[in-house]
Scaffold this motif. Structure first.
Motif, PDB file in Angstrom:
ATOM      1  N   ARG A  45       0.823  -1.214   0.000  1.00  0.00           N
ATOM      2  CA  ARG A  45       0.000   0.000   0.000  1.00  0.00           C
ATOM      3  C   ARG A  45       0.855   1.261   0.000  1.00  0.00           C
ATOM      4  O   ARG A  45       0.501   2.273  -0.607  1.00  0.00           O
ATOM      5  CB  ARG A  45      -0.943  -0.002   1.204  1.00  0.00           C
ATOM      6  CG  ARG A  45      -0.251  -0.129   2.550  1.00  0.00           C
ATOM      7  CD  ARG A  45      -1.250  -0.287   3.667  1.00  0.00           C
ATOM      8  NE  ARG A  45      -0.673  -1.030   4.785  1.00  0.00           N
ATOM      9  CZ  ARG A  45      -1.336  -1.328   5.882  1.00  0.00           C
ATOM     10  NH1 ARG A  45      -2.592  -0.936   6.009  1.00  0.00           N
ATOM     11  NH2 ARG A  45      -0.761  -2.006   6.846  1.00  0.00           N
ATOM     12  N   MET A 117     -11.667   6.064   2.486  1.00  0.00           N
ATOM     13  CA  MET A 117     -10.625   5.260   1.834  1.00  0.00           C
ATOM     14  C   MET A 117     -11.047   4.889   0.407  1.00  0.00           C
ATOM     15  O   MET A 117     -12.007   4.137   0.206  1.00  0.00           O
ATOM     16  CB  MET A 117     -10.370   3.987   2.637  1.00  0.00           C
ATOM     17  CG  MET A 117      -9.682   4.231   3.971  1.00  0.00           C
ATOM     18  SD  MET A 117      -7.881   4.322   3.861  1.00  0.00           S
ATOM     19  CE  MET A 117      -7.453   2.633   3.493  1.00  0.00           C
ATOM     20  N   TYR A 121      -4.116   3.395   0.783  1.00  0.00           N
ATOM     21  CA  TYR A 121      -3.518   4.191   1.857  1.00  0.00           C
ATOM     22  C   TYR A 121      -4.478   5.299   2.265  1.00  0.00           C
ATOM     23  O   TYR A 121      -5.486   5.564   1.600  1.00  0.00           O
ATOM     24  CB  TYR A 121      -2.176   4.782   1.393  1.00  0.00           C
ATOM     25  CG  TYR A 121      -2.254   5.488   0.054  1.00  0.00           C
ATOM     26  CD1 TYR A 121      -2.621   6.823  -0.047  1.00  0.00           C
ATOM     27  CD2 TYR A 121      -1.968   4.800  -1.128  1.00  0.00           C
ATOM     28  CE1 TYR A 121      -2.709   7.462  -1.278  1.00  0.00           C
ATOM     29  CE2 TYR A 121      -2.046   5.433  -2.361  1.00  0.00           C
ATOM     30  CZ  TYR A 121      -2.410   6.757  -2.427  1.00  0.00           C
ATOM     31  OH  TYR A 121      -2.498   7.387  -3.640  1.00  0.00           O
ATOM     32  N   ARG A 122      -4.155   5.975   3.362  1.00  0.00           N
ATOM     33  CA  ARG A 122      -5.033   6.989   3.922  1.00  0.00           C
ATOM     34  C   ARG A 122      -4.686   8.381   3.380  1.00  0.00           C
ATOM     35  O   ARG A 122      -3.529   8.677   3.076  1.00  0.00           O
ATOM     36  CB  ARG A 122      -4.943   6.968   5.458  1.00  0.00           C
ATOM     37  CG  ARG A 122      -5.354   5.615   6.014  1.00  0.00           C
ATOM     38  CD  ARG A 122      -5.013   5.427   7.473  1.00  0.00           C
ATOM     39  NE  ARG A 122      -5.859   6.223   8.349  1.00  0.00           N
ATOM     40  CZ  ARG A 122      -5.823   6.117   9.684  1.00  0.00           C
ATOM     41  NH1 ARG A 122      -4.987   5.278  10.284  1.00  0.00           N
ATOM     42  NH2 ARG A 122      -6.625   6.863  10.421  1.00  0.00           N
TER      43      ARG A 122
END
Length: 223
Positions: A45, A117, A121-122
């Protein structure tokens, strides 16, 4: 890890800072404005995050998870409200599929809100304005170097680590403070206190206080 003053020509202006920022939650990892942080990226990620960032302004936010988790787990940790954005100033690929990158610290930010999301990834909406002064070169910092080195030596002796005086001796005061703050094993709450110090001078004073308090057993638990 070596912390150096950041070069000027590619340093962004306030207007260049993005309205949406990918974040890398990593406990104990501290990035400060005008300093450099090397990272070894191997999780899928975060490989995706770096590859995306390379095509969209090269900016990544470093932010600590609350609670001391080393990285994101299946239970997504809460984040501290303040992080620091860095520009990918160098990167290289490894034969085994990792990315070795260096982030040059640009500006701290306060998280307005986290985005839903849509990627692995954030991402957050950052508020840059509380820390706009980070974009200017660091002002002079007054440091009692003898006091700092004594406190640092006693701190490292307490936790059983050697100190390399020669590596620190020639650093300018601001770089010395940032190097110690970023590279030495303070716990996450202490790292966050150093990050959120209002000015470089406040950070210097906070650092010396933390080092001196650590001489008293049980005052600041170590990881």
């Amino acid at each position: 890890m070596v912390v150096e003053s950041a070069p000027g020509p590619f340093h962004p202006r306030l207007a260049d800072l993005p309205p949406v920022l990918p974040v890398f939650p990593l406990s104990g990892a501290l990035l400060l404005p005008w300093s450099r942080l090397p990272l070894n990226i191997f999780e899928r990620r975060y490989l995706s995050m770096v590859q995306d960032a390379l095509g969209m302004g090269r900016m990544i936010g470093m932010v600590q998870p609350v609670g001391g988790a080393l990285m994101e787990t299946e239970t997504v940790p809460s984040l501290f409200s303040v992080g620091c954005a860095g520009r990918i100033s160098s990167f290289s690929e490894t034969p085994d599929g990792r990315l070795m990158i260096t982030l040059t610290g640009v500006c701290r930010f306060r998280i307005r809100e986290e985005r839903p999301m849509t990627r692995a990834y954030r991402m957050v909406d950052p508020d840059w304005m509380p820390f706009a002064d980070d974009l200017s070169p660091q002002p002079p910092v007054q440091v009692d170097r003898a006091r700092l080195m004594q406190a640092l030596t006693e701190f490292l002796t307490t936790i059983g680590m050697p100190v390399n005086d020669r590596a620190l001796a020639d650093l300018p005061p601001a770089d010395l403070i940032n190097t110690v703050a970023m590279t030495f094993p303070f716990d996450p709450s202490e790292k966050q206190a150093l990050l959120e110090a209002p000015t470089a001078q406040h950070r210097a004073d906070t650092l010396i206080t933390l080092l001196e308090m650590a001489q008293f057993p049980g005052t600041l638990p170590r990881q």
